[in-house]
Enzyme design. Structure first.
Site, mmCIF file in Angstrom:
data_model
loop_
_atom_site.group_PDB
_atom_site.id
_atom_site.type_symbol
_atom_site.label_atom_id
_atom_site.label_comp_id
_atom_site.label_asym_id
_atom_site.label_seq_id
_atom_site.Cartn_x
_atom_site.Cartn_y
_atom_site.Cartn_z
ATOM 1 N N ILE A 1 -5.742 30.932 2.284
ATOM 2 C CA ILE A 1 -5.574 31.775 3.696
ATOM 3 C C ILE A 1 -7.039 31.012 4.484
ATOM 4 C CG2 ILE A 1 -6.137 33.144 2.043
ATOM 5 C CD1 ILE A 1 -3.904 34.792 3.624
ATOM 6 N N GLU A 2 -6.628 31.159 5.420
ATOM 7 C CA GLU A 2 -7.906 30.496 6.619
ATOM 8 C C GLU A 2 -7.834 31.585 7.367
ATOM 9 O OE1 GLU A 2 -9.533 27.042 8.487
ATOM 10 O OE2 GLU A 2 -8.601 26.747 7.496
#
Length: 271
Positions: free
Chosen positions: A160-161
């Site tokens: 999850i960026e």
């Protein structure tokens, strides 16, 4: 202790969810892989080409996730073939940002898949380019929807960026997947950085989430200056006759040399 085996399994990693922060690095060379091993890094992201017997000889412990780069493969069968090749070469799971159908297909074959949420570089045009995602309620809700869809498709983990930490933490606490944070805060299950950023090997802009621990760019510049200087000195030595010296040459007994020269003169007719 998480590592009941010499190298962690998917089950081992998932058993650590919510208990401690795992460490993850993107490594692209055998030297970096060896350093990750010796530093006790839990997970490494690697290009598939890095895998093989040598990789596992120098880095037997880290859980390795080779990336099946988006665009390098097209059909689900392409991804399956690449995934099996990577696992056979020493990978433990595969990164895949392809469709849910493709991820589902790999999961059906028992292939552990790590998906991607938030800022996905290969699909950044859909979210406005290289910028944070999830900063509005609607955007955060869309990430949550994608998370549930990815979980349903069978992914065991997701990167999850560049998502707000509070949003990522709430999502992480409500999914069974291992959530790997790249700039999404410590409310996830693992912290992920690129080795190039950690080492300070880049000369370009560093992302907000990167933390630089060394200055390899400066060291590379210094080594390049030394390389040019050494090559210049070598060329000058050759031009002036300073190289090679007698100590650089193989010797021959004088008597043997005389015999050889006599034979050579006899065959060539030169006195």
């Amino acid at each position: 202790m998480m590592k009941k085996h010499r190298r962690a399994t998917v089950a081992d990693l998932l058993s650590e969810k919510g208990k401690r922060q795992l460490t993850m690095l993107r490594v692209t060379s055998l030297e970096e892989a060896e350093a990750a091993e010796k530093a006790g890094i839990d997970i490494v992201s690697v290009p598939p080409s890095l895998l093989g017997p040598v990789f596992r000889e120098i880095a037997p412990t880290p859980f390795a996730i080779p990336g099946l780069e988006y665009g390098d493969h097209v059909s689900a069968e392409d991804y399956l073939r690449a995934a099996f090749t990577a696992l056979k070469a020493g990978g433990d799971a595969v990164y895949c940002a392809a469709s849910l159908q493709t991820i589902r297909r790999m999961r059906d074959e028992g292939i552990p898949v790590c998906g991607h949420l938030g800022l996905i570089p290969s699909k950044a045009t859909w979210t406005g380019g290289f910028r944070a995602v999830g900063k509005t309620a609607a955007s955060a809700a869309e990430i949550w929807r994608q998370t549930k869809a990815l979980e349903e498709a069978g992914a065991f983990a997701a990167e999850i960026e560049v998502v707000p930490g509070d949003v990522a933490a709430a999502i992480s606490s409500n999914t069974s997947m291992l959530m790997i944070s790249m700039g999404a805060g410590s409310g996830c299950d693992a912290q992920y950085l690129f080795a190039d950023d950690v080492l300070g090997a880049n000369r370009d802009h560093y992302p907000r989430h990167a933390k630089v621990y060394r200055n390899f760019a400066h060291e590379h510049d210094r080594l390049q200056r030394e390389r040019i200087a050494a090559f210049t000195e070598f060329a000058e030595d050759v031009r002036t006759g300073a190289y090679p010296e007698k100590r650089h040459l193989v010797g021959i007994d004088h008597a043997e040399l005389v015999i050889f020269l006599q034979r050579l003169r006899g065959e060539t007719g030169n006195s």
